[in-house]
Design a protein around this motif. Structure first.
Motif, short mmCIF file in Angstrom:
data_model
loop_
_atom_site.label_atom_id
_atom_site.label_comp_id
_atom_site.label_asym_id
_atom_site.label_seq_id
_atom_site.Cartn_x
_atom_site.Cartn_y
_atom_site.Cartn_z
N THR A 39 13.92 26.65 -15.58
CA THR A 39 13.98 27.66 -16.63
C THR A 39 15.44 27.98 -16.90
O THR A 39 16.30 27.80 -16.03
CB THR A 39 13.24 28.96 -16.24
OG1 THR A 39 13.89 29.56 -15.13
CG2 THR A 39 11.78 28.70 -15.95
N HIS A 40 15.69 28.44 -18.11
CA HIS A 40 17.04 28.88 -18.47
C HIS A 40 16.89 30.14 -19.31
O HIS A 40 16.24 30.14 -20.35
CB HIS A 40 17.78 27.81 -19.26
CG HIS A 40 19.15 28.23 -19.68
ND1 HIS A 40 19.68 27.89 -20.89
CD2 HIS A 40 20.10 28.97 -19.05
CE1 HIS A 40 20.91 28.41 -20.99
NE2 HIS A 40 21.17 29.06 -19.89
N ASP A 41 17.51 31.20 -18.83
CA ASP A 41 17.59 32.44 -19.59
C ASP A 41 19.02 32.52 -20.10
O ASP A 41 19.93 32.91 -19.37
CB ASP A 41 17.27 33.64 -18.70
CG ASP A 41 17.34 34.96 -19.45
OD1 ASP A 41 17.86 34.99 -20.59
OD2 ASP A 41 16.89 35.97 -18.89
N PRO A 42 19.27 32.12 -21.36
CA PRO A 42 20.63 32.08 -21.88
C PRO A 42 21.27 33.45 -22.02
O PRO A 42 22.49 33.56 -22.13
CB PRO A 42 20.49 31.39 -23.23
CG PRO A 42 19.06 31.54 -23.61
CD PRO A 42 18.28 31.67 -22.34
N SER A 43 20.49 34.52 -22.00
CA SER A 43 21.07 35.85 -22.12
C SER A 43 21.75 36.28 -20.82
O SER A 43 22.55 37.20 -20.82
CB SER A 43 20.00 36.88 -22.51
OG SER A 43 19.09 37.07 -21.45
N GLN A 44 21.47 35.62 -19.71
CA GLN A 44 22.04 36.02 -18.42
C GLN A 44 23.44 35.44 -18.19
O GLN A 44 24.28 36.23 -17.78
CB GLN A 44 21.11 35.58 -17.29
CG GLN A 44 19.75 36.21 -17.34
CD GLN A 44 19.73 37.61 -16.75
OE1 GLN A 44 20.45 37.92 -15.83
NE2 GLN A 44 18.91 38.47 -17.31
N PRO A 45 23.80 34.21 -18.23
CA PRO A 45 22.95 33.01 -18.18
C PRO A 45 22.45 32.77 -16.76
O PRO A 45 23.17 32.98 -15.80
CB PRO A 45 23.88 31.90 -18.61
CG PRO A 45 25.22 32.34 -18.16
CD PRO A 45 25.22 33.85 -18.25
N LEU A 46 21.21 32.30 -16.66
CA LEU A 46 20.61 32.01 -15.36
C LEU A 46 19.68 30.81 -15.48
O LEU A 46 18.83 30.76 -16.37
CB LEU A 46 19.82 33.21 -14.84
CG LEU A 46 19.15 33.01 -13.49
CD1 LEU A 46 20.19 32.89 -12.38
CD2 LEU A 46 18.19 34.15 -13.21
N TYR A 47 19.86 29.86 -14.59
CA TYR A 47 18.97 28.71 -14.47
C TYR A 47 18.18 28.84 -13.18
O TYR A 47 18.71 29.32 -12.18
CB TYR A 47 19.77 27.40 -14.39
CG TYR A 47 20.45 27.00 -15.66
CD1 TYR A 47 19.84 26.13 -16.55
CD2 TYR A 47 21.72 27.47 -15.95
CE1 TYR A 47 20.48 25.75 -17.72
CE2 TYR A 47 22.37 27.09 -17.12
CZ TYR A 47 21.74 26.23 -17.99
OH TYR A 47 22.38 25.85 -19.14
N THR A 48 16.93 28.39 -13.19
CA THR A 48 16.17 28.26 -11.96
C THR A 48 15.54 26.88 -11.93
O THR A 48 15.23 26.29 -12.97
CB THR A 48 15.04 29.31 -11.82
OG1 THR A 48 14.06 29.09 -12.85
CG2 THR A 48 15.58 30.73 -11.90
N LEU A 49 15.35 26.37 -10.73
CA LEU A 49 14.64 25.12 -10.50
C LEU A 49 13.63 25.42 -9.41
O LEU A 49 13.99 25.96 -8.36
CB LEU A 49 15.61 24.03 -10.04
CG LEU A 49 14.96 22.69 -9.71
CD1 LEU A 49 15.88 21.56 -10.12
CD2 LEU A 49 14.67 22.58 -8.23
#
Length: 141
Positions: A39-49
């Motif tokens: 997932t990618h939350d571009p407002s954070q930015p934060l990626y999860t796998l």
């Protein structure tokens, strides 16, 4: 060493990759044995796998992704977490460039911990990874 050799010769089922673009973008692939979801939350930015298996992952001091068949690479971290039931392993970070390169430019990916792994075919992943890379913040109303 045997684990690495085993990882290079095992067949990997070829099921479809897919993605969605929205406020939080998602890239995923499911096999009969395991699933991988980014997932990618571009407002954070934060990626999860997150890699989920039917059987629990054993506790391990490290987690690695190994990519084979093109631009081979191994990346690792000790900043991973297991779900309460142990079947999901998750990593979060502000950048996933090496992970995205590995998924887009190789033919196989392996999620690896101390003595365990899950294997994924990357057939058909490239266009979905490219779209996932373009994930941008969605304007509010």
């Amino acid at each position: 060493m045997r684990l690495i050799l085993l990882l290079t010769i095992l067949p990997v089922p070829a099921l479809a990759w897919d993605h969605t673009i929205g406020p939080i973008c998602t890239l995923w692939h499911d096999t009969p044995e395991a699933s991988i979801r980014l997932t990618h939350d571009p407002s954070q930015p934060l990626y999860t796998l997150t890699v989920t298996r039917k059987r629990p992952w054993l506790d391990s001091p490290w987690f690695a992704m190994r990519f084979a068949g093109g631009q081979e690479n191994v990346i690792s971290t000790n900043r991973h977490a297991l779900s309460e039931d142990g079947t999901s392993l998750t990593v979060a970070d502000s950048g996933f460039g090496n992970v995205l390169n590995g998924l887009e430019f190789n033919t196989r990916a392996y999620a690896v911990t101390e003595g365990e792994f899950a294997a994924f075919s990357l057939d058909g992943a490239a266009p979905h990874v490219a779209a996932f890379r373009d994930c941008a913040p969605v304007a509010g109303v």
